[in-house]
Design a protein around this motif. Structure first.
Motif, PDB file in Angstrom:
ATOM      1  N   GLU A  82       0.838  -1.210   0.000  1.00 53.62           N
ATOM      2  CA  GLU A  82       0.000   0.000   0.000  1.00 53.62           C
ATOM      3  C   GLU A  82       0.863   1.246   0.000  1.00 53.62           C
ATOM      4  N   SER A  83       1.912   1.248   0.824  1.00 60.66           N
ATOM      5  CA  SER A  83       2.818   2.397   0.878  1.00 60.66           C
ATOM      6  C   SER A  83       4.134   1.981   1.501  1.00 60.66           C
TER       7      SER A  83
ATOM      8  N   LYS B 280       7.166   3.807   3.903  1.00 56.94           N
ATOM      9  CA  LYS B 280       7.462   4.974   4.729  1.00 56.94           C
ATOM     10  C   LYS B 280       8.929   4.957   5.140  1.00 56.94           C
TER      11      LYS B 280
ATOM     12  N   GLU C 116       5.665   9.014   4.018  1.00 55.07           N
ATOM     13  CA  GLU C 116       5.454   8.205   2.819  1.00 55.07           C
ATOM     14  C   GLU C 116       6.445   8.580   1.725  1.00 55.07           C
TER      15      GLU C 116
ATOM     16  N   THR D  64      13.718  -3.202   4.650  1.00 55.07           N
ATOM     17  CA  THR D  64      13.637  -2.873   6.073  1.00 55.07           C
ATOM     18  C   THR D  64      14.891  -3.303   6.824  1.00 55.07           C
TER      19      THR D  64
ATOM     20  N   GLU E 205       9.468   1.352   6.703  1.00 50.99           N
ATOM     21  CA  GLU E 205       8.269   0.573   7.029  1.00 50.99           C
ATOM     22  C   GLU E 205       7.530   0.288   5.731  1.00 50.99           C
TER      23      GLU E 205
ATOM     24  N   VAL F 157       4.028  -0.969   4.300  1.00 52.79           N
ATOM     25  CA  VAL F 157       2.628  -1.144   4.708  1.00 52.79           C
ATOM     26  C   VAL F 157       1.925  -1.917   3.596  1.00 52.79           C
TER      27      VAL F 157
ATOM     28  N   LYS G 205      -1.459  -3.803   1.844  1.00 52.32           N
ATOM     29  CA  LYS G 205      -2.900  -3.637   1.712  1.00 52.32           C
ATOM     30  C   LYS G 205      -3.601  -4.626   2.634  1.00 52.32           C
TER      31      LYS G 205
ATOM     32  N   GLY H 161      -3.495  -4.854   5.698  1.00 52.09           N
ATOM     33  CA  GLY H 161      -2.711  -5.220   6.875  1.00 52.09           C
ATOM     34  C   GLY H 161      -2.007  -6.540   6.752  1.00 52.09           C
TER      35      GLY H 161
END
Length: 72
Positions: free
Chosen positions: A15-16, A18, A23, A32, A65, A67, A69, A71
């Motif tokens: 989804e994104s 960060k 973002e 990560t 981070e 993220v 879709k 969760g």
């Protein structure tokens, strides 16, 4: 975890991305473990910056981070 456009199967589920809580637009790689993102460079108007025939990329470092879709 590392996701990379065109390489990682799960990239379409992102989804994104960060970096230090902000973002990151135009991201092509997010890692990560290494704490880095690679993204295309855009000017103030949102147009991609080129170097010769290639779109310029930059590598940024910090707390990454990813993220997903839903969760996932």
């Amino acid at each position: 975890m590392r996701v990379e456009v065109g390489v990682s199967e799960n990239w379409q589920n992102v989804e994104s991305v960060k970096l230090d809580g902000n973002e990151v637009k135009y991201c092509t790689v997010a890692d990560t473990d290494l704490g880095l993102v690679v993204r295309f460079v855009a000017d103030a108007d949102g147009n991609f910056v080129t170097e010769g025939d290639e779109v310029k990329k930059e590598t940024l470092y910090g707390n990454v981070e990813i993220v997903f879709k839903g969760g996932a």
